[in-house]
Design an enzyme around this catalytic site. Structure first.
Site, PDB file in Angstrom:
ATOM      1  CG  ASP A  12      -1.954  -1.141   1.150  1.00 27.23           C
ATOM      2  OD1 ASP A  12      -2.348  -1.516   0.025  1.00 27.23           O
ATOM      3  OD2 ASP A  12      -2.373  -1.652   2.207  1.00 27.23           O
ATOM      4  CE  LYS A  36      -4.201  -6.419   0.682  1.00 27.13           C
ATOM      5  NZ  LYS A  36      -4.844  -5.211   0.157  1.00 27.13           N
ATOM      6  CE  LYS A  64     -10.960  -4.682   0.625  1.00 29.77           C
ATOM      7  NZ  LYS A  64      -9.557  -4.278   0.470  1.00 29.77           N
ATOM      8  NE  ARG A 205      -1.984   0.095   8.163  1.00 30.73           N
ATOM      9  CZ  ARG A 205      -3.207   0.574   8.425  1.00 30.73           C
ATOM     10  NH1 ARG A 205      -3.368   1.828   8.735  1.00 30.73           N
ATOM     11  NH2 ARG A 205      -4.257  -0.234   8.360  1.00 30.73           N
TER      12      ARG A 205
HETATM   13  O1  C5P Z   1      -1.743  -2.368   7.145  1.00 30.96           O
HETATM   14  P1  C5P Z   1      -2.742  -3.463   7.362  1.00 30.96           P
HETATM   15  O2  C5P Z   1      -2.118  -4.775   7.769  1.00 30.96           O
HETATM   16  O3  C5P Z   1      -3.887  -3.067   8.248  1.00 30.96           O
HETATM   17  O4  C5P Z   1      -3.336  -3.694   5.896  1.00 30.96           O
HETATM   18  C1  C5P Z   1      -4.401  -4.526   5.627  1.00 30.96           C
HETATM   19  C2  C5P Z   1      -4.599  -4.635   4.150  1.00 30.96           C
HETATM   20  O5  C5P Z   1      -5.659  -5.549   3.908  1.00 30.96           O
HETATM   21  C3  C5P Z   1      -4.981  -3.335   3.461  1.00 30.96           C
HETATM   22  O6  C5P Z   1      -4.375  -3.349   2.186  1.00 30.96           O
HETATM   23  C4  C5P Z   1      -6.480  -3.419   3.329  1.00 30.96           C
HETATM   24  O7  C5P Z   1      -6.948  -2.751   2.190  1.00 30.96           O
HETATM   25  C5  C5P Z   1      -6.709  -4.915   3.206  1.00 30.96           C
HETATM   26  N1  C5P Z   1      -7.994  -5.428   3.696  1.00 30.96           N
HETATM   27  C6  C5P Z   1      -8.415  -5.278   4.994  1.00 30.96           C
HETATM   28  N2  C5P Z   1      -9.627  -5.771   5.383  1.00 30.96           N
HETATM   29  C7  C5P Z   1     -10.392  -6.437   4.542  1.00 30.96           C
HETATM   30  C8  C5P Z   1      -9.978  -6.627   3.244  1.00 30.96           C
HETATM   31  C9  C5P Z   1      -8.736  -6.112   2.851  1.00 30.96           C
HETATM   32  O8  C5P Z   1      -7.695  -4.678   5.795  1.00 30.96           O
HETATM   33  N3  C5P Z   1     -11.517  -6.968   4.954  1.00 30.96           N
END
Ligand code: C5P
Length: 225
Positions: A12, A36, A64, A205
């Site tokens: 991201d 991803k 999504k 993150r």
């Molecule tokens: O930084 P973090 O670990 O929170 O990132 C989570 C990733 O997973 C982000 O890219 C977010 O868009 C994705 N995601 C999520 N929850 C979902 C589906 C996808 O956090 N239900």
């Protein structure tokens, strides 16, 4: 345990050199890694082109999709040249959209996104849902099964209940190694997620912020504990 389960690193950022760094420091580890790319990177000026040139990587396009059947179908056709391995669609797009998407997705693994891990019961109510998270996730897992989707995204907290109705790949974001949960609400640690039966985790993150090499080592140590 470590190689069998996948970790999808959420790339991201809009910064190509940051993404290159993420890939460089995560690819040759003891972990089975996929990448991803979500709305942020794929909508950035050079993001799509960058992904089109990646070789020998497991690629997860987290678009999504959340639209009418015709638009979901056209979008899947439009992204086919990218040769991604995984693609996401919101289960709340409806059964008809899911079935139509599955019909054209071919070898791409079509992943149904259930209730976002950034939402809790209070926020669901705010949107207008009158079922709680667990009930909605089970309900949506049944829809994912009906549409013959290849995988489902849910919080690691719901893996056990999803497994009762959905027998294929379960992918869990909302993964945290510490108490800093940012915008996420339904979180668990990587170890807890695998213990609950998740097949793959999405981690952003906690890997990509700060020293990536160090973060990966912390993750490996945590999984080996
Ligand atoms: O930084 P973090 O670990 O929170 O990132 C989570 C990733 O997973 C982000 O890219 C977010 O868009 C994705 N995601 C999520 N929850 C979902 C589906 C996808 O956090 N239900």
């Amino acid at each position: 345990m470590i190689k069998k389960n996948k970790i999808f690193v959420a790339c991201d950022s809009t910064n190509i050199s940051k993404i290159k760094k993420i890939i460089k420091f995560t690819s040759h580890t003891k972990l089975k890694i996929g990448y991803k790319f979500g709305l942020e990177f794929l909508n950035s000026k050079n993001g799509r082109n960058f992904v089109s040139k990646l070789k020998k990587k497991i690629i997860f396009a987290d678009l999504k999709l959340h639209d009418i059947p015709n638009t979901c179908v056209s979008t899947i056709k439009a992204i086919k040249d990218l040769k991604v391995n995984y693609l996401t669609i919101h289960i709340s797009s409806g059964l008809q959209a899911l079935k139509a998407a599955k019909k054209v997705s071919g070898s791409i693994r079509l992943v149904g996104v259930s209730i976002l891990t950034s939402l809790n019961n209070k926020e669901l109510k705010e949107i207008g849902f009158n079922k709680d998270v667990k009930k909605l996730v089970i309900h949506q897992a049944r829809l994912a099964k009906k549409a013959k989707l290849d995988a489902i995204v849910c919080s690691a907290k719901e893996v056990k209940i999803v497994k009762d109705v959905f027998k294929k790949e379960i992918i869990t974001p909302g993964i945290r190694l510490n108490s800093k949960i940012d915008d996420q609400k339904r979180v668990l640690t990587p170890k807890q997620a695998f213990k609950n039966g998740a097949h793959s985790l999405v981690i952003g993150r906690n890997i990509t912020k700060g020293n990536i090499k160090k973060n990966i080592q912390i993750l490996i140590d945590h999984l080996n504990q």
